[in-house]
Design a protein around this motif. Structure first.
Motif, PDB file in Angstrom:
ATOM      1  N   HIS A  80      -5.337   5.523   5.292  1.00 26.63           N
ATOM      2  CA  HIS A  80      -6.199   5.752   6.455  1.00 26.63           C
ATOM      3  C   HIS A  80      -7.421   6.553   6.016  1.00 26.63           C
ATOM      4  O   HIS A  80      -7.286   7.581   5.357  1.00 26.63           O
ATOM      5  N   HIS A  81      -8.598   6.123   6.395  1.00 26.29           N
ATOM      6  CA  HIS A  81      -9.811   6.803   5.946  1.00 26.29           C
ATOM      7  C   HIS A  81      -9.923   8.236   6.465  1.00 26.29           C
ATOM      8  O   HIS A  81     -10.580   9.070   5.862  1.00 26.29           O
ATOM      9  N   HIS A  82      -9.283   8.549   7.562  1.00 24.11           N
ATOM     10  CA  HIS A  82      -9.328   9.907   8.115  1.00 24.11           C
ATOM     11  C   HIS A  82      -8.067  10.704   7.784  1.00 24.11           C
ATOM     12  O   HIS A  82      -7.880  11.803   8.276  1.00 24.11           O
ATOM     13  N   GLY A  83      -7.217  10.180   6.916  1.00 24.06           N
ATOM     14  CA  GLY A  83      -5.928  10.802   6.639  1.00 24.06           C
ATOM     15  C   GLY A  83      -5.944  11.949   5.648  1.00 24.06           C
ATOM     16  O   GLY A  83      -4.975  12.705   5.565  1.00 24.06           O
ATOM     17  N   LYS A  84      -7.020  12.124   4.896  1.00 22.49           N
ATOM     18  CA  LYS A  84      -7.039  13.123   3.820  1.00 22.49           C
ATOM     19  C   LYS A  84      -6.676  14.543   4.269  1.00 22.49           C
ATOM     20  O   LYS A  84      -5.829  15.182   3.641  1.00 22.49           O
TER      21      LYS A  84
END
Length: 96
Positions: A80-84
């Motif tokens: 997920h691109h916002h998962g970091k």
């Protein structure tokens, strides 16, 4: 929308509201621990999620709980691109 029903954005959640997630139950046969983590991931901002993780661990719940496909939450959100920032919070919790 009525004035008393306005959506509040950016509200800081109290510890009690975060701990309320610990009362969630999973669907039949699913991992309760994974369900709670997934709901927290879906509904909390990253900073609130990071505050939630110690409560989750204090309750004796498992950060490595798996979904029916055998994946942990970290494995689920890796792409997920916002998962970091959520992965960072999970990794920090795993060190405790």
């Amino acid at each position: 929308m009525k004035k008393d029903k306005q959506k509040v954005i950016g509200e800081k959640l109290s510890d009690e509201r975060l701990k309320a997630l610990l009362t969630l139950q999973s669907a039949a046969g699913g991992s309760r621990d994974y369900h709670i983590l997934l709901r927290a991931y879906r509904y909390l901002r990253a900073d609130d999620f990071a505050r939630f993780i110690p409560f989750f661990l204090e309750a004796g719940l498992d950060l490595n709980a798996r979904n029916p496909d055998g994946k942990t939450l970290a494995e689920t959100i890796t792409q997920h691109h916002h998962g970091k920032p959520y992965l960072k919070a999970l990794a920090g919790g795993a060190r405790h």
